[in-house]
Write a protein that holds these residues in place. Structure first.
Motif, PDB file in Angstrom:
ATOM      1  N   ILE A 174      -8.341   5.027  -6.253  1.00  0.00           N
ATOM      2  CA  ILE A 174      -7.442   5.116  -5.106  1.00  0.00           C
ATOM      3  C   ILE A 174      -6.361   6.159  -5.418  1.00  0.00           C
ATOM      4  O   ILE A 174      -6.222   6.594  -6.560  1.00  0.00           O
ATOM      5  CB  ILE A 174      -6.794   3.754  -4.768  1.00  0.00           C
ATOM      6  N   ALA A 175      -5.602   6.525  -4.397  1.00  0.00           N
ATOM      7  CA  ALA A 175      -4.478   7.434  -4.611  1.00  0.00           C
ATOM      8  C   ALA A 175      -3.450   6.738  -5.499  1.00  0.00           C
ATOM      9  O   ALA A 175      -3.230   5.535  -5.365  1.00  0.00           O
ATOM     10  CB  ALA A 175      -3.846   7.816  -3.273  1.00  0.00           C
ATOM     11  N   PRO A 176      -2.822   7.466  -6.424  1.00  0.00           N
ATOM     12  CA  PRO A 176      -1.811   6.840  -7.284  1.00  0.00           C
ATOM     13  C   PRO A 176      -0.684   6.234  -6.456  1.00  0.00           C
ATOM     14  O   PRO A 176      -0.275   6.793  -5.445  1.00  0.00           O
ATOM     15  CB  PRO A 176      -1.300   8.001  -8.141  1.00  0.00           C
ATOM     16  N   VAL A 177      -0.224   5.074  -6.881  1.00  0.00           N
ATOM     17  CA  VAL A 177       0.836   4.359  -6.170  1.00  0.00           C
ATOM     18  C   VAL A 177       1.906   3.949  -7.180  1.00  0.00           C
ATOM     19  O   VAL A 177       1.685   3.967  -8.379  1.00  0.00           O
ATOM     20  CB  VAL A 177       0.289   3.108  -5.456  1.00  0.00           C
ATOM     21  N   ILE A 178       3.078   3.591  -6.669  1.00  0.00           N
ATOM     22  CA  ILE A 178       4.147   3.137  -7.562  1.00  0.00           C
ATOM     23  C   ILE A 178       4.594   1.713  -7.222  1.00  0.00           C
ATOM     24  O   ILE A 178       5.592   1.238  -7.712  1.00  0.00           O
ATOM     25  CB  ILE A 178       5.355   4.100  -7.535  1.00  0.00           C
ATOM     26  N   GLY A 179       3.850   1.033  -6.384  1.00  0.00           N
ATOM     27  CA  GLY A 179       4.183  -0.343  -6.044  1.00  0.00           C
ATOM     28  C   GLY A 179       3.559  -0.736  -4.720  1.00  0.00           C
ATOM     29  O   GLY A 179       2.891   0.054  -4.057  1.00  0.00           O
ATOM     30  N   GLY A 180       3.778  -2.001  -4.328  1.00  0.00           N
ATOM     31  CA  GLY A 180       3.305  -2.489  -3.036  1.00  0.00           C
ATOM     32  C   GLY A 180       1.810  -2.691  -2.941  1.00  0.00           C
ATOM     33  O   GLY A 180       1.258  -2.759  -1.846  1.00  0.00           O
ATOM     34  N   VAL A 181       1.119  -2.787  -4.084  1.00  0.00           N
ATOM     35  CA  VAL A 181      -0.332  -2.946  -4.096  1.00  0.00           C
ATOM     36  C   VAL A 181      -0.677  -4.096  -5.025  1.00  0.00           C
ATOM     37  O   VAL A 181      -0.040  -4.288  -6.061  1.00  0.00           O
ATOM     38  CB  VAL A 181      -1.023  -1.647  -4.575  1.00  0.00           C
ATOM     39  N   ILE A 182      -1.697  -4.878  -4.650  1.00  0.00           N
ATOM     40  CA  ILE A 182      -2.172  -5.971  -5.504  1.00  0.00           C
ATOM     41  C   ILE A 182      -3.694  -5.989  -5.486  1.00  0.00           C
ATOM     42  O   ILE A 182      -4.311  -5.587  -4.496  1.00  0.00           O
ATOM     43  CB  ILE A 182      -1.588  -7.332  -5.042  1.00  0.00           C
TER      44      ILE A 182
END
Length: 195
Positions: A174-182
């Motif tokens: 997935i696209a890199p994220v820095i939060g808000g994902v589980i």
């Protein structure tokens, strides 16, 4: 007098060392902080005459580190699956743990999810191989980012004991994220059967 001269020389040397240290810090270009999608690079070796193998190895190891790795959780109500034969239990499978590991690969966040569980044969168990359906889903603030239904084969033996099983999902990019994902895991038997 020699003691005072030694003290002055020591103070002078210490002040020179402090100046050199300050110059080194001021001349170091730290640059802008890396974005969440960029890998963290190792600093170059300070002395050119040292072998670069160690620093190159560190850079290669750090290049794929992710700054954020979503938490893995067993979705409520999906940790257990069981089958009965009349009133007697055929088998029961339980997911007991979910783990994850994250790396940056080709600019994407690669998440590997591992699910651990146990399958316990019941009084009505028959010897056979079961296909347990395990769902792995990555959910963000906007909804489902990734979802896959996998299967793991687990043998059941009549009169046997409980068996451990492990399922690994390693195709999540997935696209890199820095939060808000589980990351959610659990059994997924599909829609309820119609009677």
């Amino acid at each position: 007098m020699p003691a005072i001269r030694s003290l002055l020389v020591a103070l002078f040397a210490a002040s020179l060392a402090a100046c050199n240290t300050m110059d080194r810090v001021q001349n170091t270009d730290l640059g802008p902080p890396a974005a969440a999608s960029e890998p963290v690079a190792a600093e170059p070796s300070a002395t050119p005459d040292q072998p670069d193998d160690a620093s190159a190895g560190m850079a290669a190891a750090q290049r794929g580190e992710a700054r954020f790795c979503p938490q893995a959780s067993i979705r409520e109500g999906t940790s257990t699956i069981q089958e009965k034969d009349g009133d007697a239990l055929d088998y029961q499978a339980v997911i007991v743990n979910a783990k994850r590991d994250c790396r940056i690969v080709g600019g994407k966040l690669k998440i590997t999810v591992g699910v651990e569980g146990r399958l316990m044969p019941g009084r009505a168990a028959k010897s056979r191989t079961l296909q347990l359906p395990i769902r792995v889903a990555v959910v963000g603030q906007e909804g489902v980012i990734y979802s896959n239904l996998g299967k793991i084969s687990v043998s059941v033996e009549k009169g046997g004991t409980a068996r451990s099983f492990r399922y690994v999902e390693d195709n999540i990019l997935i696209a890199p994220v820095i939060g808000g994902v589980i990351v959610y895991t659990g059994f997924d038997e599909g829609p309820p059967k119609q009677n």
